[in-house]
Scaffold this motif. Structure first.
Motif, PDB file in Angstrom:
ATOM      1  N   LEU A  28       0.851  -1.183   0.000  1.00  0.00           N
ATOM      2  CA  LEU A  28       0.000   0.000   0.000  1.00  0.00           C
ATOM      3  C   LEU A  28       0.889   1.236   0.000  1.00  0.00           C
ATOM      4  O   LEU A  28       1.953   1.245   0.615  1.00  0.00           O
ATOM      5  CB  LEU A  28      -0.897   0.031   1.246  1.00  0.00           C
ATOM      6  N   GLU A  29       0.433   2.266  -0.679  1.00  0.00           N
ATOM      7  CA  GLU A  29       1.180   3.524  -0.727  1.00  0.00           C
ATOM      8  C   GLU A  29       0.205   4.683  -0.615  1.00  0.00           C
ATOM      9  O   GLU A  29      -0.913   4.631  -1.142  1.00  0.00           O
ATOM     10  CB  GLU A  29       1.948   3.654  -2.048  1.00  0.00           C
ATOM     11  N   GLY A  30       0.631   5.746   0.073  1.00  0.00           N
ATOM     12  CA  GLY A  30      -0.178   6.959   0.102  1.00  0.00           C
ATOM     13  C   GLY A  30      -0.011   7.719   1.393  1.00  0.00           C
ATOM     14  O   GLY A  30       0.320   7.153   2.441  1.00  0.00           O
ATOM     15  N   ASP A  31      -0.242   9.019   1.330  1.00  0.00           N
ATOM     16  CA  ASP A  31      -0.219   9.899   2.500  1.00  0.00           C
ATOM     17  C   ASP A  31       1.049   9.740   3.332  1.00  0.00           C
ATOM     18  O   ASP A  31       1.020   9.739   4.564  1.00  0.00           O
ATOM     19  CB  ASP A  31      -1.446   9.659   3.378  1.00  0.00           C
ATOM     20  N   ARG A 126      -4.957   1.318  -1.332  1.00  0.00           N
ATOM     21  CA  ARG A 126      -4.797   1.906   0.005  1.00  0.00           C
ATOM     22  C   ARG A 126      -5.307   1.012   1.124  1.00  0.00           C
ATOM     23  O   ARG A 126      -5.216   1.385   2.293  1.00  0.00           O
ATOM     24  CB  ARG A 126      -5.507   3.264   0.069  1.00  0.00           C
ATOM     25  N   SER A 127      -5.843  -0.163   0.788  1.00  0.00           N
ATOM     26  CA  SER A 127      -6.304  -1.066   1.837  1.00  0.00           C
ATOM     27  C   SER A 127      -6.312  -2.502   1.342  1.00  0.00           C
ATOM     28  O   SER A 127      -6.465  -2.757   0.144  1.00  0.00           O
ATOM     29  CB  SER A 127      -7.709  -0.681   2.322  1.00  0.00           C
ATOM     30  N   ALA A 152      -5.569  -0.332   6.372  1.00  0.00           N
ATOM     31  CA  ALA A 152      -5.997   0.749   5.492  1.00  0.00           C
ATOM     32  C   ALA A 152      -5.247   2.031   5.825  1.00  0.00           C
ATOM     33  O   ALA A 152      -5.123   2.400   7.001  1.00  0.00           O
ATOM     34  CB  ALA A 152      -7.501   0.983   5.608  1.00  0.00           C
ATOM     35  N   ILE A 153      -4.753   2.685   4.783  1.00  0.00           N
ATOM     36  CA  ILE A 153      -4.216   4.038   4.930  1.00  0.00           C
ATOM     37  C   ILE A 153      -5.407   4.979   4.906  1.00  0.00           C
ATOM     38  O   ILE A 153      -6.136   5.047   3.909  1.00  0.00           O
ATOM     39  CB  ILE A 153      -3.226   4.365   3.806  1.00  0.00           C
ATOM     40  N   THR A 154      -5.640   5.683   6.015  1.00  0.00           N
ATOM     41  CA  THR A 154      -6.869   6.460   6.147  1.00  0.00           C
ATOM     42  C   THR A 154      -6.652   7.963   6.221  1.00  0.00           C
ATOM     43  O   THR A 154      -7.618   8.719   6.316  1.00  0.00           O
ATOM     44  CB  THR A 154      -7.637   6.022   7.407  1.00  0.00           C
TER      45      THR A 154
END
Length: 341
Positions: A28-31, A126-127, A152-154
């Motif tokens: 997962l990647e992000g934020d 993202r999840s 999960a990236i939230t």
């Protein structure tokens, strides 16, 4: 984390279990986060913030089969310890494996959830969600248990873990994530220092005293006037910790902040949020025994969970799950930098 072809989608094989089934990995990647999750143990193998590793993780996935001390894994059916591996439920006595020095049942047993190969059921950018079914009698526990774990990236710097379970017979359930944190890890992820210079605050007015086997005595003691008073930021130093801190009397619906960690030489703050009534602080004193090149106290664990040994203490919040009910626990790891606090 090591590079991967950006066109790759879904979990990819990275190793094999002893029975030949594949160990899969999803990312997962992000934020500001980079996350890698294994099917084996639903392990959080990598958790990078702004490109920097925050948790211990093994490059060789086979290390997780037998060698790591639950690094990053989802542990259960009952996290932490059950005295003598024994408990009674509805008038029936159950004997579980005593996999800690022959005296206590620890983290669900030698073949607990952390060493089972889970199934990815949902995968997105993202999840991801993984599932595992524990059969009636597995590791001595009653009831077939269906478990799900969602990573999960939230939001900015935030990874949320949602754990759920259902059963077909009354049983006991206590799940948590068992990641080892060190906020000063070098790029290769191998600790160069202990966590003595980490500073921790835990929002707990009470803790659970333990006996020589680290089993709760049944007392819920105030932290005031003791070394367990971490309500204000406190340097860990050489204090030994493998204790549960009481942050509530019951599991709540949405996570609240329970612990905050900073470290000398780092601009990163870790905030742990959870719905569980307790959080175990473990100083990593036994890490060297795993034979993986880690020094003692080179990382720490913060494990939101039910009270340890709850099945043997009627005064503790119940860890019993019955048919028709759903166990639910949420843990969130939120990373910020000094400029963003």
């Amino acid at each position: 984390m090591s590079p991967r072809d950006p066109s790759t989608r879904g979990p990819v094989p990275v190793g094999t279990m002893p029975d030949g089934s594949p160990i899969l990995e999803a990312r997962l990647e992000g934020d500001g986060l980079g996350v890698a999750i294994l099917s084996l143990g639903a392990v959080l193998r990598r958790l990078d913030f702004q490109g920097r590793p925050m948790v211990l993780g093994r490059d060789d996935p086979h290390d997780y089969v037998a060698r790591t001390p639950q690094c990053g894994a989802i542990v259960g059916r009952f996290a932490n310890r059950i005295a003598g591996g024994r408990f009674s439920l509805d008038g029936t006595a159950y004997q579980l494996p005593r996999n800690e020095a022959g005296r206590a049942h620890l983290h669900g047993g030698a073949e607990g959830f952390s060493r089972r190969n889970w199934t990815f059921t949902e995968v997105g950018p993202r999840s991801v969600t993984l599932a595992y079914r524990a059969e009636d009698g597995e590791e001595g526990y009653p009831g077939a248990l269906g478990v799900a774990c969602t990573y999960a990236i939230t939001g900015p710097g935030t990874l949320r873990i949602t754990l759920t379970a259902t059963t077909d017979k009354p049983t006991v359930v206590n799940l948590t994530n068992h990641s080892y944190f060190n906020l000063t890890l070098p790029p290769d992820g191998v600790p160069a220092s202990t966590i003595d210079d980490h500073v921790i605050a835990i929002a707990a007015e009470s803790y659970l005293p333990v006996d020589e086997g680290l089993i709760p005595t049944g007392e819920v003691a105030p932290v005031a006037g003791t070394r367990f008073d971490l309500r204000r930021p406190t340097r860990i130093g050489t204090h030994a910790f493998d204790h549960a801190f009481v942050v509530g009397r019951e599991t709540i619906a949405e996570p609240r902040p329970v612990a905050r960690v900073t470290a000398a030489g780092s601009d990163v703050t870790l905030t742990v949020l959870a719905t569980a009534p307790a959080v175990q602080l473990y100083d990593g004193a036994q890490l060297a025994r795993a034979g993986l090149g880690y020094a003692a106290r080179s990382a720490l664990c913060l494990e939101p969970e039910a009270y340890p040994d709850a099945p043997n203490h009627p005064g503790f919040p119940s860890a019993v799950l019955c048919p028709g009910e759903t166990y639910r626990q949420i843990i969130a790891y939120r990373f910020t930098t000094e400029t963003a606090r």
